[in-house]
Design an enzyme around this catalytic site. Structure first.
Site, PDB file in Angstrom:
ATOM      1  N   LYS A  56       0.807  -1.219   0.000  1.00 39.31           N
ATOM      2  CA  LYS A  56       0.000   0.000   0.000  1.00 39.31           C
ATOM      3  C   LYS A  56       0.843   1.274   0.000  1.00 39.31           C
ATOM      4  O   LYS A  56       0.435   2.307  -0.540  1.00 39.31           O
ATOM      5  CB  LYS A  56      -0.933   0.005   1.216  1.00 39.31           C
ATOM      6  CG  LYS A  56      -1.990  -1.098   1.216  1.00 39.31           C
ATOM      7  CD  LYS A  56      -2.987  -0.930   0.093  1.00 39.31           C
ATOM      8  CE  LYS A  56      -4.134  -1.926   0.209  1.00 39.31           C
ATOM      9  NZ  LYS A  56      -5.120  -1.780  -0.883  1.00 39.31           N
ATOM     10  N   GLU A  95     -10.014   5.274   2.859  1.00 37.76           N
ATOM     11  CA  GLU A  95     -10.780   4.172   3.394  1.00 37.76           C
ATOM     12  C   GLU A  95      -9.804   3.034   3.687  1.00 37.76           C
ATOM     13  O   GLU A  95      -8.722   2.987   3.112  1.00 37.76           O
ATOM     14  CB  GLU A  95     -11.839   3.702   2.391  1.00 37.76           C
ATOM     15  CG  GLU A  95     -11.338   2.764   1.300  1.00 37.76           C
ATOM     16  CD  GLU A  95     -10.289   3.350   0.357  1.00 37.76           C
ATOM     17  OE1 GLU A  95      -9.403   2.588  -0.096  1.00 37.76           O
ATOM     18  OE2 GLU A  95     -10.351   4.557   0.067  1.00 37.76           O
ATOM     19  N   SER A 136       1.860  -9.719  -0.739  1.00 32.15           N
ATOM     20  CA  SER A 136       1.481  -8.308  -0.669  1.00 32.15           C
ATOM     21  C   SER A 136       1.623  -7.686   0.708  1.00 32.15           C
ATOM     22  O   SER A 136       1.706  -6.466   0.829  1.00 32.15           O
ATOM     23  CB  SER A 136       0.037  -8.130  -1.149  1.00 32.15           C
ATOM     24  OG  SER A 136      -0.847  -8.905  -0.353  1.00 32.15           O
TER      25      SER A 136
END
Length: 385
Positions: free
Chosen positions: A88, A110, A371
């Site tokens: 991210k 969010e 990830s």
């Protein structure tokens, strides 16, 4: 995987289905991103931040013991080793720099699993911005560690108590909030969803995963390109970034969704959160509730470019159950000393199943994007194991 067609279209998907009050804000983001992405100064500043703050490049790790057991050559692209613990940060640093360039002083975000929220809070603290993060009440309960991290970094965490109290509802509330705050705030969407230009912009910020992995595979593999490229898919940002590095190669692209959130595998055409894509719906076309043990995959749809790749047959989308994901997380921990995020464990679960069931032929080379790391999921795993 290039730029979308006019009006942000990937085939019949995408577009800008935004309230009239946000059309201008989306246009401003589009113009600012195009200008910034063409500016070597902006890209150089982002590259420096990714190197000295996020820790890029991330390594390509051969999973030797697990590979031997499965009969394939499995390589892990280690996004879990970035600062904040997931992919991210790649997108958020890009959007935070863009927000600063646009004169915005606050980031709105969010989050489901909390990793995007942590990354947003981190970038805001680094660049002197304010941050407001919307998070479903249910996710706040199961991701308490990340909630604490966000607040420690100075972000305001706003509980969302409507609907399923998970990622879909957090996204809806964040977009509503942006309507009245677009003058001084930038909405930092965490995945390849939302109105144009977000699906394309987020993919471009995440394509560093695929570009790095492409070069690393060229140096590591005799064939230069893996037989399979695998990544988990919720909205789909880590998969989109990974696939971007291999879309023009013979590698087979596989996106792995949660059984209860399979937008690409089982969704129907619809509109949600500003874009036209594939979503889980009832007979009346109402969006239905998704479910996944992994909060980051608890989303009832998929980004429009993934829907397009599915239609083209360029990528295959499969599903994995909660139990399979938990089993894969345990297996990776005990064979390779890596505790993955439950989102990433979905991708590994498919590799394990496919190797055992013949979908992966013996000796196949498999690149899998890991990830995120599993710290955030320890309390969930502790209850189950």
């Amino acid at each position: 995987m290039g730029e979308p067609r006019a009006r942000g279209r990937f085939g019949e998907y995408g577009g800008r289905y935004a309230p009239e009050s946000l059309v201008e804000a989306c246009r401003e983001v589009d113009e600012a991103f195009r200008e910034a992405w063409a500016d070597p100064g902006f890209r150089g500043a982002l590259a420096r931040l990714l190197a000295v703050h996020a820790g890029r490049p991330t390594p390509l790790t051969p999973a030797r013991r697990l590979s031997e057991a499965l009969g394939v050559q499995l390589y892990l692209k280690r996004e879990d080793l970035t600062h904040t613990g997931s992919h991210k940060i790649n997108n958020v640093l890009g959007q935070a720099l863009l927000a600063t360039r646009m004169g915005r002083r606050r980031l709105i975000a969010e989050t489901g699993a909390g990793q995007h929220g942590v990354a947003t809070a981190t970038a805001a603290a680094l660049l002197g911005l304010e941050a407001t993060v919307f998070m479903g009440e249910r996710d706040i309960e199961r991701q308490a560690l990340n909630v604490f991290r966000m607040r420690m970094l100075g972000a305001e965490v706003v509980p969302v108590t409507t609907g399923s109290r998970t990622l879909k509802d957090a996204t809806s509330e964040a977009m509503r909030h942006w309507v009245g705050a677009s003058g001084d705030s930038h909405y930092c969407i965490g995945s390849v969803v939302g109105p144009d230009p977000y699906p394309w912009m987020v993919r471009e910020f995440q394509r560093i995963i695929g570009d790095e992995a492409r070069g690393q595979c060229a140096a590591e593999l005799r064939t230069g390109v893996p037989d399979y490229v695998v990544a988990c898919v919720g909205g789909g940002s880590n998969a989109a970034g990974t696939f971007a590095g291999f879309a023009d190669t013979p590698a087979r692209l596989v996106g792995v969704e949660a059984e209860g959130g399979a937008g690409a595998a089982r969704g129907r055409l619809g509109v949600l959160h500003g874009c036209r894509s594939l979503f889980l719906q009832d007979g009346d076309g109402q969006i239905t509730q998704a479910h996944s043990i992994a909060a980051g995959l608890d989303y009832p749809g998929v980004g429009p470019e993934h829907a397009h790749l599915r239609d083209l047959g360029r990528a295959r989308y499969v599903t994995v159950t909660d139990d399979e994901a938990v089993g894969a997380a345990v297996r990776l921990a005990r064979t390779e000393g890596i505790v993955p995020a439950l989102e990433s464990a979905h991708a590994l679960a498919w590799v394990i199943r496919a190797a055992g069931g013949g979908d992966l032929s013996a000796g196949s080379t498999v690149l899998m994007t890991l990830s995120g790391r599993g710290d955030k999921d320890v309390s969930t795993l502790k209850e189950l194991l």
